[in-house]
Write a protein that holds these residues in place. Structure first.
Motif, short mmCIF file in Angstrom:
data_model
loop_
_atom_site.label_atom_id
_atom_site.label_comp_id
_atom_site.label_asym_id
_atom_site.label_seq_id
_atom_site.Cartn_x
_atom_site.Cartn_y
_atom_site.Cartn_z
N TYR A 1 -6.64 -7.09 -16.74
CA TYR A 1 -5.27 -7.53 -16.77
C TYR A 1 -4.36 -6.80 -15.81
N TYR A 2 -4.87 -6.27 -14.84
CA TYR A 2 -3.98 -5.54 -13.70
C TYR A 2 -3.52 -6.74 -12.66
N THR A 3 -2.35 -7.26 -12.94
CA THR A 3 -1.65 -8.41 -12.27
C THR A 3 -1.39 -8.04 -10.66
N GLY B 1 2.68 5.62 -13.56
CA GLY B 1 1.18 6.06 -14.48
C GLY B 1 1.49 7.55 -14.72
N HIS C 1 1.79 4.33 -9.22
CA HIS C 1 1.07 5.56 -9.35
C HIS C 1 1.63 6.69 -10.09
N GLU D 1 7.21 0.96 -18.07
CA GLU D 1 5.79 0.55 -17.06
C GLU D 1 5.68 -0.75 -17.18
N ARG D 2 5.63 -1.59 -18.32
CA ARG D 2 5.32 -2.96 -18.54
C ARG D 2 6.40 -3.72 -17.60
N ASP E 1 0.76 -0.99 0.06
CA ASP E 1 0.05 -0.05 -0.05
C ASP E 1 0.78 1.26 0.10
N GLY F 1 -12.21 -4.70 -4.21
CA GLY F 1 -11.47 -3.51 -3.90
C GLY F 1 -10.90 -3.30 -5.43
N CYS G 1 6.16 -3.51 -14.06
CA CYS G 1 5.15 -4.65 -13.58
C CYS G 1 5.71 -5.98 -13.49
N GLN H 1 1.68 9.44 -18.37
CA GLN H 1 0.84 10.19 -18.96
C GLN H 1 1.37 11.57 -19.21
N SER I 1 -10.54 -8.21 -7.50
CA SER I 1 -9.88 -7.08 -7.50
C SER I 1 -10.19 -6.35 -8.94
N ASP J 1 -10.28 0.13 0.43
CA ASP J 1 -9.55 0.95 -0.45
C ASP J 1 -8.01 0.54 -0.68
N THR K 1 -10.23 -2.24 -13.98
CA THR K 1 -10.93 -1.80 -15.10
C THR K 1 -11.89 -2.73 -15.64
C1 B12 Z 1 0.71 -1.06 -15.08
C2 B12 Z 1 -0.30 -0.29 -15.69
C3 B12 Z 1 -1.11 -0.91 -16.69
C4 B12 Z 1 -0.84 -2.20 -17.39
C5 B12 Z 1 -1.11 -3.16 -16.15
C6 B12 Z 1 -0.18 -4.41 -16.51
C7 B12 Z 1 -0.29 -5.50 -15.32
N1 B12 Z 1 0.65 -6.57 -15.48
O1 B12 Z 1 -0.51 -5.29 -14.28
C8 B12 Z 1 -1.90 -2.39 -18.40
C9 B12 Z 1 -1.04 -2.92 -19.75
C10 B12 Z 1 -2.94 -3.42 -18.28
C11 B12 Z 1 -2.61 -0.62 -18.71
C12 B12 Z 1 -3.31 -0.61 -19.49
C13 B12 Z 1 -3.80 0.65 -19.62
N2 B12 Z 1 -3.90 1.76 -18.85
CO1 B12 Z 1 -2.97 1.32 -17.27
N3 B12 Z 1 -1.77 1.53 -15.78
C14 B12 Z 1 -0.91 1.26 -14.94
C15 B12 Z 1 -0.64 1.71 -13.83
C16 B12 Z 1 0.89 2.41 -14.27
C17 B12 Z 1 -0.03 0.68 -12.51
C18 B12 Z 1 -1.41 -0.16 -12.24
C19 B12 Z 1 -1.08 -0.75 -10.91
O2 B12 Z 1 -0.70 -1.91 -11.08
N4 B12 Z 1 -1.14 -0.06 -9.71
C20 B12 Z 1 -0.53 -0.66 -8.70
C21 B12 Z 1 -1.94 -1.00 -7.89
C22 B12 Z 1 -1.34 -2.08 -6.66
O3 B12 Z 1 -2.41 0.06 -7.18
P1 B12 Z 1 -4.06 0.19 -7.02
O4 B12 Z 1 -4.41 -0.22 -8.44
O5 B12 Z 1 -4.31 1.51 -6.59
O6 B12 Z 1 -4.48 -0.81 -5.90
C23 B12 Z 1 -4.63 -0.48 -4.68
C24 B12 Z 1 -6.10 -0.44 -4.33
O7 B12 Z 1 -6.86 -0.25 -5.44
C25 B12 Z 1 -6.35 -1.67 -3.68
N5 B12 Z 1 -7.11 -2.78 -4.11
C26 B12 Z 1 -6.75 -3.28 -5.49
N6 B12 Z 1 -7.42 -4.58 -5.51
C27 B12 Z 1 -8.04 -4.54 -4.35
C28 B12 Z 1 -8.85 -5.88 -4.25
C29 B12 Z 1 -9.22 -5.90 -2.71
C30 B12 Z 1 -10.14 -7.20 -2.21
C31 B12 Z 1 -9.19 -4.89 -1.88
C32 B12 Z 1 -9.57 -4.86 -0.54
C33 B12 Z 1 -8.37 -3.69 -2.07
C34 B12 Z 1 -7.80 -3.61 -3.49
O8 B12 Z 1 -5.33 -2.12 -2.94
C35 B12 Z 1 -4.25 -1.78 -3.79
C36 B12 Z 1 -2.91 -1.51 -3.05
O9 B12 Z 1 -2.99 -0.62 -2.49
C37 B12 Z 1 -1.60 2.77 -13.58
C38 B12 Z 1 -1.59 3.98 -12.53
C39 B12 Z 1 -2.06 3.67 -11.23
N7 B12 Z 1 -2.58 5.07 -10.99
O10 B12 Z 1 -2.21 2.96 -10.86
C40 B12 Z 1 -2.05 2.65 -14.95
C41 B12 Z 1 -3.44 3.83 -15.34
C42 B12 Z 1 -4.52 2.97 -14.52
N8 B12 Z 1 -3.74 3.03 -16.73
C43 B12 Z 1 -4.19 4.14 -17.34
C44 B12 Z 1 -4.49 4.05 -18.77
C45 B12 Z 1 -5.18 5.17 -19.23
C46 B12 Z 1 -4.30 2.78 -19.52
C47 B12 Z 1 -4.69 2.64 -20.84
C48 B12 Z 1 -5.80 3.04 -21.15
C49 B12 Z 1 -3.52 2.84 -21.67
C50 B12 Z 1 -3.67 2.86 -23.24
N9 B12 Z 1 -3.76 3.81 -23.86
O11 B12 Z 1 -3.54 1.59 -23.58
C51 B12 Z 1 -4.90 1.13 -20.89
C52 B12 Z 1 -6.17 0.34 -20.62
C53 B12 Z 1 -6.48 -0.79 -20.16
C54 B12 Z 1 -7.94 -1.01 -19.63
N10 B12 Z 1 -8.41 -1.97 -20.27
O12 B12 Z 1 -8.29 -0.51 -18.68
C55 B12 Z 1 -4.56 5.36 -16.65
C56 B12 Z 1 -6.26 5.30 -16.25
C57 B12 Z 1 -6.51 6.67 -16.23
C58 B12 Z 1 -8.03 6.87 -15.99
N11 B12 Z 1 -8.47 7.92 -15.73
O13 B12 Z 1 -8.84 5.74 -15.57
C59 B12 Z 1 -3.66 5.30 -15.11
C60 B12 Z 1 -3.95 5.60 -14.06
C61 B12 Z 1 -2.18 5.91 -15.63
C62 B12 Z 1 -2.27 7.38 -15.80
N12 B12 Z 1 -1.86 8.19 -14.60
O14 B12 Z 1 -2.77 7.88 -16.83
N13 B12 Z 1 -2.05 -0.14 -17.69
#
Ligand code: B12
Length: 297
Positions: A176-178, A126, A123, A139-140, A115, A253, A143, A130, A222, A272, A225
């Protein structure tokens, strides 16, 4: 199967004599099994837990398969975010491992590491993408590096007990957010659960079948998207109905779950972040624990 070490190897890693290691095994401080010939063998996760609990220095981390500076240097959460972001941007696998594993060895919890360090670092990546500061490949690659480290961390946790509660979960189709999904599995494992990730991109029907057949105590979803809110809610309902029929709790989440969407969903807990999830499972009564059914383990 876990890698097993000899007392001599562990002694070398910790900078102590083989006799000391054997004594610690006999006193129950280090977990060990015996070979058919009666020689002690130590599982690597037991050694890591010992190091973590006692803060014992590590003389030769490489013997334990750890990066060279493990157990040394800084392990503060705040500073680690910037250091990890930098290492991930340039694809520095070793440095990323060093930062994350050092935090764990310094007794940070998995939830804190995920977290408060890894999620903010992503973040940041990302935002950098952007603003055109990094390429998509960076970024990939970040990951992939992080996913490998999360798996490594999982191998360091104590084995779940025989009566551990069982959880399964994953993401739905088109998600496919692993990383967040792998982090949920890790969080539950750290809480002592037998957690089994079904990975990303699961059709709702197959998750429903898994719930029906394997009867977990908890199902997690989880959601980072989806194609459209309607399609997501439709898929979610399939899973939720299966869980409800099998009396299985659901924890949800992920960044896609806006308050508006959640108002249309039924679940047992929303978090969250992973700390919320850990708090939720901690609050569940111990007595209701149940494991996977019949032929499945
Ligand atoms: C890596 C990544 C990808 C990769 C992921 C690959 C992989 N192997 O995981 C892939 C290739 C899929 C991808 C694609 C895209 N992405 Co992307 N991606 C990211 C990035 C950089 C990191 C995501 C991540 O893993 N974060 C780390 C996780 C751990 O953090 P988290 O999601 O906040 O999770 C926390 C909580 O949500 C919670 N949580 C999550 N799950 C659960 C479940 C439970 C039960 C609980 C209790 C809690 C919980 O706990 C977590 C830890 O604190 C984000 C940036 C960001 N802000 O996250 C952009 C981001 C999400 N992507 C973005 C974009 C624009 C895209 C694309 C549209 C890009 C494109 N033009 O192709 C595509 C769209 C794909 C789609 N269908 O949505 C934007 C979304 C903007 C928006 N307004 O929605 C972001 C925010 C980047 C940015 N700043 O612009 N992406």
């Amino acid at each position: 199967m876990k890698e097993l070490l000899t007392p001599k190897q562990v002694g070398r890693a910790l900078g102590v004599s083989e006799a000391s290691v054997k004594r610690w095994c006999d006193r129950g401080l280090l977990s060990a099994s015996r070979t058919a010939g009666g020689h002690r063998r130590l599982p690597i996760n037991g050694v890591i837990q010992f190091l973590r609990q006692r803060g014992h220095p590590i003389a030769q981390p490489e013997v334990l398969g750890l990066p060279p500076l493990s157990g040394r240097g800084e392990a503060t959460v705040d500073r680690s975010v910037a250091r990890l972001s930098k290492a991930l941007k340039v694809g520095d696998d070793l440095q990323s491992r060093q930062i994350i594993l050092n935090l764990y060895l310094a007794r940070r919890t998995m939830t804190d590491i995920c977290d408060r360090v890894i999620a903010p670092a992503f973040h940041g990546l990302g935002d950098a993408w952007q603003h055109g500061e990094i390429e998509v490949y960076q970024e990939r690659r970040g990951c992939e590096i992080t996913l490998r480290i999360l798996h490594e961390l999982q191998g360091m946790l104590p084995d779940p007990l025989d009566h551990a509660s069982y959880a399964l979960g994953g993401t739905l189709e088109s998600d496919y957010y692993t990383l967040p999904n792998a982090m949920v599995e890790l969080t539950l494992r750290e809480q002592g659960w037998l957690a089994e990730s079904h990975g990303c991109g699961n059709p709702a029907d197959t998750l429903a079948a898994a719930i029906h057949e394997r009867r977990p105590r908890l199902f997690w979803l989880s959601a980072s998207t989806f194609e459209s809110p309607d399609a997501f809610l439709h898929e979610y309902r399939t899973v939720q109905e299966a869980a409800s029929a099998a009396d299985v709790a659901i924890a949800v989440g992920g960044r896609a779950l806006t308050p508006e969407l959640r108002r249309q969903m039924t679940y047992s807990a929303y978090g969250d972040n992973l700390r919320h999830l850990a708090g939720y499972v901690d609050s569940l009564p111990v007595s209701k624990a149940r494991g996977p059914t019949e032929s499945d383990v």
